[in-house]
Design a protein around this motif. Structure first.
Motif, PDB file in Angstrom:
ATOM      1  N   GLY A 103     121.234  42.148  64.989  1.00 26.54           N
ATOM      2  CA  GLY A 103     120.269  42.684  65.258  1.00 26.54           C
ATOM      3  C   GLY A 103     118.823  42.547  65.545  1.00 26.54           C
ATOM      4  O   GLY A 103     118.779  41.055  65.644  1.00 26.54           O
ATOM      5  N   SER A 104     117.857  43.364  66.248  1.00 25.35           N
ATOM      6  CA  SER A 104     117.152  42.447  66.882  1.00 25.35           C
ATOM      7  C   SER A 104     115.452  43.576  66.107  1.00 25.35           C
ATOM      8  O   SER A 104     115.930  44.940  65.234  1.00 25.35           O
ATOM      9  N   GLN A 105     114.061  43.313  66.248  1.00 27.12           N
ATOM     10  CA  GLN A 105     113.145  43.258  65.379  1.00 27.12           C
ATOM     11  C   GLN A 105     112.281  43.913  66.423  1.00 27.12           C
ATOM     12  O   GLN A 105     112.104  43.393  67.219  1.00 27.12           O
ATOM     13  N   ILE A 106     111.822  45.164  66.095  1.00 30.38           N
ATOM     14  CA  ILE A 106     109.947  44.816  66.441  1.00 30.38           C
ATOM     15  C   ILE A 106     108.634  44.798  65.491  1.00 30.38           C
ATOM     16  O   ILE A 106     108.774  44.987  64.754  1.00 30.38           O
ATOM     17  N   ARG A 107     107.777  43.223  65.850  1.00 29.01           N
ATOM     18  CA  ARG A 107     106.780  43.021  64.783  1.00 29.01           C
ATOM     19  C   ARG A 107     105.749  43.651  65.010  1.00 29.01           C
ATOM     20  O   ARG A 107     105.277  43.395  66.589  1.00 29.01           O
ATOM     21  N   PHE A 108     104.936  44.228  64.488  1.00 31.14           N
ATOM     22  CA  PHE A 108     102.778  44.714  65.107  1.00 31.14           C
ATOM     23  C   PHE A 108     102.462  43.432  64.320  1.00 31.14           C
ATOM     24  O   PHE A 108     102.934  43.349  62.673  1.00 31.14           O
ATOM     25  N   TYR A 109     101.421  43.154  64.905  1.00 36.22           N
ATOM     26  CA  TYR A 109     100.808  41.465  64.344  1.00 36.22           C
ATOM     27  C   TYR A 109      99.033  42.342  64.323  1.00 36.22           C
ATOM     28  O   TYR A 109      98.303  41.854  65.686  1.00 36.22           O
ATOM     29  N   THR A 110      97.635  41.977  63.507  1.00 35.94           N
ATOM     30  CA  THR A 110      96.762  41.743  63.778  1.00 35.94           C
ATOM     31  C   THR A 110      96.311  40.950  62.855  1.00 35.94           C
ATOM     32  O   THR A 110      96.908  40.337  62.047  1.00 35.94           O
ATOM     33  N   HIS A 111      94.601  40.309  63.299  1.00 37.91           N
ATOM     34  CA  HIS A 111      93.772  39.381  62.317  1.00 37.91           C
ATOM     35  C   HIS A 111      93.595  40.765  60.956  1.00 37.91           C
ATOM     36  O   HIS A 111      92.202  40.919  61.114  1.00 37.91           O
ATOM     37  N   PRO A 112      93.194  40.048  59.938  1.00 38.06           N
ATOM     38  CA  PRO A 112      92.383  40.731  58.666  1.00 38.06           C
ATOM     39  C   PRO A 112      90.930  40.613  59.151  1.00 38.06           C
ATOM     40  O   PRO A 112      90.217  40.159  59.876  1.00 38.06           O
ATOM     41  N   ALA A 113      89.793  41.310  58.021  1.00 41.96           N
ATOM     42  CA  ALA A 113      88.929  41.274  58.335  1.00 41.96           C
ATOM     43  C   ALA A 113      88.173  39.818  58.260  1.00 41.96           C
ATOM     44  O   ALA A 113      86.454  39.529  57.979  1.00 41.96           O
ATOM     45  N   ALA A 114      89.252  39.635  56.876  1.00 38.90           N
ATOM     46  CA  ALA A 114      88.795  38.009  56.607  1.00 38.90           C
ATOM     47  C   ALA A 114      88.470  36.343  57.767  1.00 38.90           C
ATOM     48  O   ALA A 114      89.332  37.101  58.128  1.00 38.90           O
ATOM     49  N   THR A 115      86.449  36.074  56.928  1.00 44.50           N
ATOM     50  CA  THR A 115      86.830  35.396  58.304  1.00 44.50           C
ATOM     51  C   THR A 115      87.192  34.272  58.166  1.00 44.50           C
ATOM     52  O   THR A 115      86.700  33.345  59.073  1.00 44.50           O
ATOM     53  N   ALA A 116      87.927  33.299  56.779  1.00 46.32           N
ATOM     54  CA  ALA A 116      88.335  32.833  56.220  1.00 46.32           C
ATOM     55  C   ALA A 116      89.381  31.265  57.100  1.00 46.32           C
ATOM     56  O   ALA A 116      90.031  30.462  57.116  1.00 46.32           O
ATOM     57  N   ASN A 117      89.820  32.450  58.086  1.00 45.82           N
ATOM     58  CA  ASN A 117      91.388  32.464  58.634  1.00 45.82           C
ATOM     59  C   ASN A 117      91.772  32.751  60.266  1.00 45.82           C
ATOM     60  O   ASN A 117      92.083  33.884  60.769  1.00 45.82           O
TER      61      ASN A 117
END
Length: 208
Positions: free
Chosen positions: A78-92
């Motif tokens: 099985g395979s997957q597609i994952r979607f990522y973004t950066h949160p609005a927080a400035t600490a990471n």
């Protein structure tokens, strides 16, 4: 500028090639495609390759987003597609967070990495900014903050039950300043009337 498949690049990297209508396997996805091959952790659960973009470079890339292509587990194929973004927080600055996932079964998860339905949402959501469902399991129509399990907020207070069978009547429930009435949609004849109690009126029920 670099161009693959042509002699006239139009951007920093330009890849040109014939596409295909139904890319069903690795041998017919056409020369215009980009192949990403995981040669290291391809047999590992969650092993991922992807396309990621970064907006800041302070020695280490930060404020990123992207799409990852992963192996669901090391037991099957099985395979997957994952979607990522950066949160609005400035600490990471260097962290990205998975927001959505499509599993090997075709289930889509938003806010969850283990969707069990075709669309599985973990969090408040709305449809056309009219229908809202909260994490507490409350449903609101016309309100994003339903106070009850089911809340309708609208200048038009009718709720209708429509029977698609020929010759069958439809029914409507209507809330007004006097109470709640149920009536036949076609004849507007009241079937049941519930009058709200007030300081001077104990309320009443009317049938027919």
């Amino acid at each position: 500028n670099v161009c693959i498949g042509d002699t006239s690049p139009e951007s920093t990297l330009d890849i040109k090639g014939a596409g295909t209508i139904t890319p069903t396997n690795a041998t017919n996805v056409a020369p215009g495609s980009i192949f990403l091959f995981n040669s290291g952790a391809g047999s590992t659960t969650g092993g991922t390759v992807g396309v990621f973009g970064w907006q800041a470079d302070t020695g280490t890339k930060g404020i990123g987003s992207g799409i990852g292509f992963s192996r669901e587990n090391s037991v099957d194929w099985g395979s997957q597609i994952r979607f990522y973004t950066h949160p609005a927080a400035t600490a990471n600055l260097y962290d990205i967070t998975e927001r959505m996932r499509i599993t090997a079964d075709g289930n889509v998860g938003i806010g969850t990495t283990t969707p069990t339905y075709l669309l599985d949402v973990n969090g408040n959501f709305s449809a056309n900014q009219t229908l809202y469902v909260t994490t507490a399991g409350k449903v609101g129509i016309g309100t994003a903050t339903p106070s009850n399990l089911f809340t309708v907020s609208s200048e038009v207070s009718d709720v209708a039950w429509e029977d698609t069978t020929a010759g069958e009547d439809d029914f409507t429930a209507r809330a007004n300043s006097d109470g709640l009435e149920f009536f036949s949609t076609s004849s507007s004849r009241n079937i049941l009337v519930l009058s709200g109690a007030t300081a001077t009126n104990p309320g009443f029920v009317g049938i027919g």
